[in-house]
Design an enzyme around this catalytic site. Structure first.
Site, PDB file in Angstrom:
ATOM      1  N   SER A 161       0.836  -1.194   0.000  1.00 22.67           N
ATOM      2  CA  SER A 161       0.000   0.000   0.000  1.00 22.67           C
ATOM      3  C   SER A 161       0.882   1.260   0.000  1.00 22.67           C
ATOM      4  CB  SER A 161      -0.883  -0.022   1.238  1.00 22.67           C
ATOM      5  OG  SER A 161      -1.660   1.132   1.232  1.00 22.67           O
ATOM      6  N   GLY A 162       0.593   2.160  -0.905  1.00 23.17           N
ATOM      7  CA  GLY A 162       1.347   3.415  -0.958  1.00 23.17           C
ATOM      8  C   GLY A 162       2.581   3.305  -1.823  1.00 23.17           C
TER       9      GLY A 162
ATOM     10  N   ASN B 161      -0.869   5.590   3.155  1.00 20.37           N
ATOM     11  CA  ASN B 161      -1.151   6.274   1.901  1.00 20.37           C
ATOM     12  C   ASN B 161      -2.405   7.120   2.093  1.00 20.37           C
ATOM     13  OD1 ASN B 161      -1.733   7.025  -0.687  1.00 20.37           O
ATOM     14  ND2 ASN B 161      -1.780   4.953  -1.543  1.00 20.37           N
TER      15      ASN B 161
ATOM     16  N   GLY C 110      -1.036  -5.132  -2.510  1.00 22.85           N
ATOM     17  CA  GLY C 110       0.145  -5.995  -2.471  1.00 22.85           C
ATOM     18  C   GLY C 110       0.146  -6.801  -1.188  1.00 22.85           C
TER      19      GLY C 110
ATOM     20  N   GLU D 287       0.626  -8.005   2.347  1.00 22.03           N
ATOM     21  CA  GLU D 287       0.535  -7.199   3.566  1.00 22.03           C
ATOM     22  C   GLU D 287       1.010  -8.021   4.770  1.00 22.03           C
ATOM     23  OE1 GLU D 287      -3.401  -5.606   3.955  1.00 22.03           O
ATOM     24  OE2 GLU D 287      -3.066  -4.135   2.368  1.00 22.03           O
TER      25      GLU D 287
ATOM     26  N   SER E 225      -5.366   5.630  -0.330  1.00 20.50           N
ATOM     27  CA  SER E 225      -5.122   4.200  -0.487  1.00 20.50           C
ATOM     28  C   SER E 225      -6.367   3.519  -1.042  1.00 20.50           C
ATOM     29  CB  SER E 225      -4.776   3.630   0.881  1.00 20.50           C
ATOM     30  OG  SER E 225      -4.659   2.252   0.791  1.00 20.50           O
ATOM     31  N   SER E 226      -6.158   2.692  -2.068  1.00 21.98           N
ATOM     32  CA  SER E 226      -7.308   1.967  -2.621  1.00 21.98           C
ATOM     33  C   SER E 226      -7.648   0.857  -1.649  1.00 21.98           C
ATOM     34  CB  SER E 226      -6.969   1.361  -3.978  1.00 21.98           C
ATOM     35  OG  SER E 226      -6.058   2.164  -4.654  1.00 21.98           O
TER      36      SER E 226
ATOM     37  N   THR F 172      -1.667   2.481  -7.882  1.00 24.13           N
ATOM     38  CA  THR F 172      -2.786   3.160  -8.522  1.00 24.13           C
ATOM     39  C   THR F 172      -2.265   4.238  -9.467  1.00 24.13           C
ATOM     40  OG1 THR F 172      -4.037   2.729  -6.542  1.00 24.13           O
ATOM     41  CG2 THR F 172      -4.968   4.297  -8.062  1.00 24.13           C
TER      42      THR F 172
HETATM   43  N1  LIG Z   1       5.021   7.986 -10.123  1.00 27.75           N
HETATM   44  C1  LIG Z   1       4.711   8.788  -9.112  1.00 27.75           C
HETATM   45  N2  LIG Z   1       5.061  10.084  -9.152  1.00 27.75           N
HETATM   46  C2  LIG Z   1       4.750  10.903  -8.137  1.00 27.75           C
HETATM   47  N3  LIG Z   1       4.099  10.537  -7.045  1.00 27.75           N
HETATM   48  C3  LIG Z   1       3.711   9.257  -6.942  1.00 27.75           C
HETATM   49  C4  LIG Z   1       3.991   8.327  -7.971  1.00 27.75           C
HETATM   50  N4  LIG Z   1       3.491   7.146  -7.601  1.00 27.75           N
HETATM   51  C5  LIG Z   1       2.907   7.337  -6.389  1.00 27.75           C
HETATM   52  N5  LIG Z   1       3.039   8.598  -5.987  1.00 27.75           N
HETATM   53  C6  LIG Z   1       2.581   9.194  -4.730  1.00 27.75           C
HETATM   54  O1  LIG Z   1       2.327   8.182  -3.809  1.00 27.75           O
HETATM   55  C7  LIG Z   1       0.982   8.182  -3.374  1.00 27.75           C
HETATM   56  C8  LIG Z   1       0.483   6.768  -3.223  1.00 27.75           C
HETATM   57  O2  LIG Z   1       0.388   6.150  -4.478  1.00 27.75           O
HETATM   58  P1  LIG Z   1      -0.747   5.102  -4.824  1.00 27.75           P
HETATM   59  O3  LIG Z   1      -0.619   4.793  -6.238  1.00 27.75           O
HETATM   60  O4  LIG Z   1      -2.041   5.547  -4.323  1.00 27.75           O
HETATM   61  O5  LIG Z   1      -0.285   3.859  -3.973  1.00 27.75           O
HETATM   62  P2  LIG Z   1      -0.940   2.426  -3.937  1.00 27.75           P
HETATM   63  O6  LIG Z   1      -2.030   2.391  -4.928  1.00 27.75           O
HETATM   64  O7  LIG Z   1       0.179   1.501  -4.253  1.00 27.75           O
HETATM   65  O8  LIG Z   1      -1.406   2.256  -2.555  1.00 27.75           O
HETATM   66  C9  LIG Z   1       0.210   8.911  -4.423  1.00 27.75           C
HETATM   67  O9  LIG Z   1      -0.886   9.550  -3.885  1.00 27.75           O
HETATM   68  C10 LIG Z   1       1.264   9.903  -4.903  1.00 27.75           C
HETATM   69  O10 LIG Z   1       1.273  11.020  -4.078  1.00 27.75           O
HETATM   70 MG   LIG Z   2      -3.962   2.110  -4.680  1.00 24.08          MG
END
Ligand SMILES: Nc1ncnc2c1ncn2[C@@H]1O[C@H](COP(=O)(O)OP(=O)(O)O)[C@@H](O)[C@H]1O
Ligand SMILES: [Mg+2]
Length: 1110
Positions: A110-111, A160, A390, A392, A163-164, A115
């Protein structure tokens, strides 16, 4: 793409290694260091073969611009530095051009950026695929589904902020051209427990906060909500506002996105009502009420929230209230109703809230799918994007983690399978012998969980369905007996004595050795969560709601369709959906994005080695590299390989004219690289050890330096020579121009000098000639002068001689005459007296006078007084007498003339004289009157019978009678009138009738005004104050003006008072008409209207008379 750029490679400008396959030596430490090194240089992407590792930068990077999209578009995967776009491009092109369905698997904790990665992939594909109105609409709908799902499915967690809380798999469908047609979204296991309770520092799903802060007052009122977050039990307050999250703005974005995706306004409203209902539900509280049987029964504490919720949903309040106090258990034949205690009531409430929310979420996904599904049934190509939680490992891991980790285990399994399969396929394709690769196969772990008989999930289901008391402990007991022997299962109380003394293993837990590490699961609430029970009374109450969406969400509440079968358990459902997903993924070409979180603080620029190491381990990345390197670490198509290293061998540099493969063979032989280090595939060269590649790279770098020097040398030489040639050419041009200029100057100088010299010489010559000519001329003149003088002298001499001769002759004559006179006088002296001379003189005079008079008598002029002739006189001394005679003669002649006049004629002449006195040289009409005789009575009044009547009125002698024009004062036109003048008065009478129009005593006439021109206009001015003056002056015209005025003048003068009439001659005079004075103005040369003057009234003050010019 331009050929120049094709020469760049992944290997250029590398920070660390861009592809972990090339890592030497390959250890966990070097792996992490390489990641760290790259991360610190802002390189967040690294490859493992075709897998992309992505590190979350936690800051916006300038690598997602439209330019970048263009840069990566249609390029080979290894051509440019690692980027998620390279993967997206590869997948998209393979889909479009090779008709291979694709899936993009994004994993990580997560984070870690899953996404975001999925969005990047989608936006890249959207940017490069077809364009057009329809296509753009589809793209827009696909992209806008994200904000909607994020609002309802994402929440702030400690890891995050966005977070989804659900797994998402999205199939994007394309047509044969690669244009998007639509999509299908599948969601997995929403973390619904979050609706009723959130861990510390975390929030409920975004939509609750967005609604309360972003909705208008009106909306809130209809939803019976209050903006104050503190009023709702289900919302955690300690992190209600999140940095960088603007809930209100996001609410608008979500509503807008819902509209774009195709939600109807009433659908949106229904969804918001459900969200509001959940908040209300959370506020319902219970209190115990003691019953006779000694049990407590729950009662709703404060019914206000309950009432509002029921109103909002159109639910019968009593039914819901009852559902929170009683529970009906239906057996096959009968129904039993049991009471609920307070704890059970709370459980029921929360279960309802969770179910409500998760069903709402599923409905949202279904509704979005309905909007975005492809319109046509044509054959589609599919690109799936999987964004799933992912692996956990928490301190406290429960059912959810178990499920999630199971899912990841499955993903890892197909990852290994597919990677190996691909690897193997490539070897076969390239005709290279396949050597078996040792790797860890996690199928055994998957089996531990999902096996139909002895799998943990199967056993959990069995427990849940078993009659009798079922608790989490009985479930653990069951595990302990059945899984005891399994290598990856650990439990304190299992029959496996190995763990009896393991204190890191609490009694109420079991541990599984996942491929990514060991995870300890607490069995508490496993059974409950798997059951996911909602009391039927509640679902029935919901079904009865007068709210179409609510009804739709609880179909099992329909009393007609009572289904006594238990609904499938959560574990079963999940296993089934994972199974479908895996099947789905296996049919597609996989592309992997492995997301890694560099630190726990959501901070940019921090790389925590231990954290990264942990993730690298459970993502199985080392495993991944090993698999990839198992046979040959590096492979490359022959063409780019030859292109890259051709400078290392004389035969291939600079150009190889044969097939690329032979070129590479020659090259490698020449470099004496051991045979076992590489294999020749059909289209690629396979290099076993990265070291070999680096040796090649090193040599290349060195060689490039030499080549660079060489190129530099040649270039410099060329540059200088070019410069020199240029300078030389320039110098020639300059010199030529200068010479030309100098010559021109010199030529002009010479020309000028020549002209000067020439002019001097010419001047000199001219002067010489002039002098000569002047001399000649002088000579000629001298000769002429001398000749003239000479002739003059001759002539004078002759003249003198002639004069002398003439004088002598004259002298002779004079002397002769004198001599003769003297002789005569001497002779006749004796005959004359002394005074005879006087007598002769007088006589002579007498004779002359006599002769003059006689002559005069003969030439006497006529007797007419106007005859001016007079004969001439012969001698000057007669002048005085001659003039006097003439005067006397004239007087005498006039006297004779007068004496013949009669009295009548005398009067006529007197009149004429008077006319001349008045008008001569004053009026232009006058000269014409001189010849006319003044007849006076032109009308013969006395005798003409026509005027008999008029005659009767006149008793005196008529002095003047004539027809005149009387000028009308109004328009200047004339009217004929008889004009009569007698000794005492003046009359005007009508010409036709002879009637008397006006009679004016002469005494009243003051004067006459006439112009100086040839016209006959005249005004009779009457004395002011006289009786006649009342009617005003008369303006008349007559050709006989001169005669009329003269006669008037004479007659007036002959009156008793002897008054003189005043004749005023001027071209502008005033006439008194009744009261007004009118000016009469005479203009010469007016419009020729015959020969007479015309009169026109110009305005009430002006009469204009135009007189033709003479
Ligand atoms: N490629 C990227 N460039 C800039 N910031 C990113 C990038 N990927 C993730 N982030 C930052 O990290 C945060 C968490 O990403 P996210 O995709 O929501 O994580 P996950 O889905 O894996 O939990 C996003 O809100 C963003 O602020
Ligand atoms: Mg996500």
């Amino acid at each position: 793409m331009p050929k120049m750029e094709a020469k760049t490679s992944l290997l250029d400008n590398m920070i660390g290694v861009g592809d972990m396959v090339l890592l030497e030596p390959l250890t966990e430490e070097s792996f992490i260091n390489n990641l760290k090194n790259r991360f610190e240089h802002g390189e967040i992407y690294t490859y493992i073969g075709s897998v992309v590792i992505s590190l979350n930068p936690y800051r916006p990077l300038p690598i997602y611009t439209a330019d970048k999209v263009e840069e990566y578009r249609n390029r080979n995967f290894y051509e440019l530095s690692p980027h998620i776009y390279a993967l997206a491009d590869e997948a998209y092109r393979s889909l479009r051009d090779q008709d291979k369905d694709q899936c993009i698997l994004i994993t990580g904790e997560s984070g870690a950026g899953k996404t975001e990665a999925s969005k990047l992939v989608m936006s890249y594909v959207a940017a490069v695929c077809g364009k057009g109105q329809e296509v753009n609409k589809v793209k827009e709908q696909l992209l806008q589904s994200n904000p909607v799902l994020e609002a309802f499915g994402n929440a702030k967690t400690v890891r995050n902020d966005n977070s989804s809380r659900f797994g998402k798999y999205m199939d994007i469908e394309f047509d044969f051209k690669g244009d998007p047609l639509g999509g299908v979204i599948s969601n997995y296991l929403l973390e619904k427990s979050r609706v009723v309770k959130q861990p510390r520092g975390e929030r409920n799903f975004h939509i609750f906060y967005q609604l309360l802060s972003g909705a208008s007052e009106d909306t809130l009122r209809t939803l019976k909500l209050d903006r104050d977050l503190g009023k709702y039990n289900y919302l955690s307050l300690d992190s209600a506002s999140v940095n960088g999250l603007d809930d209100a703005a996001n609410f608008r974005t979500v509503r807008n996105a819902m509209q774009i995706v195709g939600f109807m306004e009433d659908e949106v409203q229904s969804v918001l009502e459900l969200v509001a209902a959940i908040l209300k539900l959370g506020n319902i509280e219970f209190k115990p009420e003691s019953r006779v049987n000694g049990f407590d029964e729950s009662r709703v504490k404060d019914k206000n929230d309950l009432k509002e919720m029921c109103e909002l949903m159109g639910i019968e309040q009593a039914a819901l209230e009852r559902a929170f106090s009683f529970r009906t258990v239906e057996a096959r034949t009968d129904k039993v109703s049991t009471t609920l205690n307070v704890a059970q009531a709370y459980y029921a409430r929360d279960a309802l809230a969770k179910n409500l929310y998760s069903r709402l979420f599923s409905w949202l996904v279904a509704r979005i799918n309905e909007s975005i599904k492809a319109q046509f049934k044509a054959r589609k190509k599919v690109m799936g994007v999987l964004d799933i939680y992912g692996f956990e490992i928490f301190e406290d891991n429960s059912f959810e983690q178990f499920i999630i980790n199971y899912c990841n285990e499955k993903l890892q399994q197909i990852f290994i399978e597919l990677t190996l399969k691909e690897e193997q396929e490539e070897y076969v394709r390239e005709g290279i012998e396949w050597t078996n690769i040792e790797y860890f196969n996690n199928a055994i772990i998957c089996d531990l969980i999902e096996n139909n008989q002895s799998g943990i999930l199967a056993m959990l289901d069995e427990e849940c369905l078993r009659p009798g008391t079922v608790t989490d402990e009985t479930f653990l007991d069951k595990l302990n007996t059945i899984c005891a022997e399994h290598q990856h299962f650990e439990s304190r109380l299992s029959k496996n004595s190995k763990f009896l003394t393991d204190h890191s293993l609490p009694h109420s837990c079991f541990r599984i050795q996942h491929y990514a590490g060991k995870v300890l699961y607490r069995v508490e609430s496993f059974v409950d969560k798997n059951n996911d029970l909602l009391y039927r009374d509640l679902s029935q109450a919901m079904y009865k709601a007068n709210h179409s969406l609510m009804k739709l969400l609880f179909p099992e509440g329909n009393p007609v369709k009572v289904n006594l079968k238990r609904p499938p358990t959560a574990g079963f459902q999940f296993r089934a959906s994972v199974g479908t997903l895996m099947k789905n993924l296996l049919t597609k070409n996989p592309n992997y994005i492995r997301c890694i979180k560099p630190n726990d603080k959501k901070a940019s620029h921090i790389f925590t080695d231990s954290l990264a190491c942990h993730q690298v381990r459970y993502l199985g990345l080392m495993e991944n590299v090993r698999v990839r390197r198992a046979g040959y670490a590096f492979r490359q198509a022959y063409e780019p390989c030859l292109e890259r290293y051709k400078m290392l061998c004389k035969q291939t540099w600079p150009h190889w004219r044969g097939p690329a493969r032979e070129g590479v063979e020659v090259l490698l032989n020449d470099l004496q690289i051991p045979q076992e280090e590489f294999s020749y595939g059909r289209s690629k060269i396979f290099i076993r050890n990265p070291r070999t590649l680096f040796t090649l790279e090193e040599k290349r770098a060195r060689c490039l330096e030499d080549l660079a020097t060489l190129i530099q040398k040649i270039y410099r030489g060329w540059k200088q020579r070019t410069l020199f040639l240029l300078m030389k050419r320039s110098q020639i041009v300059v010199a030529a121009w200068y010479r030309r200029y100098a010559q021109q100057k010199k030529y002009q100088q010479i020309k000028r000098s020549t002209i000067v010299v020439q002019s001097f010489i010419r001047g000199w010559k001219a002067r010489m000639i002039l002098r000569e000519l002047k001399y000649q001329k002088r000579c000629k003149e001298a000769v002429t002068t001398i000749a003239a003088y000479w002739h003059g002298t001759q002539a004078r001499r002759e003249l003198r001689r002639l004069k002398e001769e003439a004088r002598r002759k004259h002298a002779v004559a004079v002397i002769w005459a004198y001599w003769l006179g003297l002789k005569v006088r001497r002779e006749y002296r004796k005959f004359f007296r002394a005074n005879a001379g006087k007598k002769i003189y007088e006589f002579t005079i007498q004779r002359i006078m006599q002769k003059y008079f006689l002559e005069l008598k003969k030439t006497m002029p006529s007797m007419s007084p106007i005859d001016k002739s007079w004969p001439p006189r012969q001698y000057l001394f007669l002048e005085g007498a001659h003039t006097e005679l003439r005067r006397i003669f004239h007087l005498w002649r006039c006297k004779i003339y007068r004496e013949q006049f009669t009295e009548q004629k005398k009067t006529i002449y007197e009149e004429k004289l008077e006319a001349s006195e008045i008008f001569k040289d004053k009026k232009a009409l006058y000269p014409s009157s001189v010849g006319q005789s003044f007849k006076g009575d032109y009308l013969e009044i006395k005798t003409n019978p026509k005027y008999q009547k008029l005659n009767a009125l006149v008793d005196e002698k008529v002095i003047m009678a004539d027809v005149v024009n009387k000028i009308n004062r109004a328009n200047g036109k004339g009217a004929a009138r008889v004009f009569l003048l007698t000794k005492t008065s003046l009359m005007l009478a009508d010409l036709k009738t002879g009637q008397l129009k006006a009679s004016v005593p002469l005494a009243d006439v003051a004067g006459v005004s006439v112009s100086s021109q040839t016209d006959g206009f005249f005004a009779l001015r009457l004395k002011e104050g006289s009786a006649s003056a009342a009617k005003g002056d008369f303006l008349l015209s007559s050709e006989r003006l001169i005669e009329i005025v003269t006669k008037l003048h004479r007659t007036k003068a002959g009156c008793e008072d002897r008054e003189q009439i005043d004749v005023d001659i001027s071209d502008e005079f005033l006439v008194q008409f009744k009261q007004d004075k009118v000016c009469v103005k005479f203009l010469q040369g007016g419009p020729k209207n015959g020969n007479s003057a015309t009169c026109k009234r110009k305005n009430n003050r002006l009469l204009e008379v135009s007189v033709p010019s003479p």
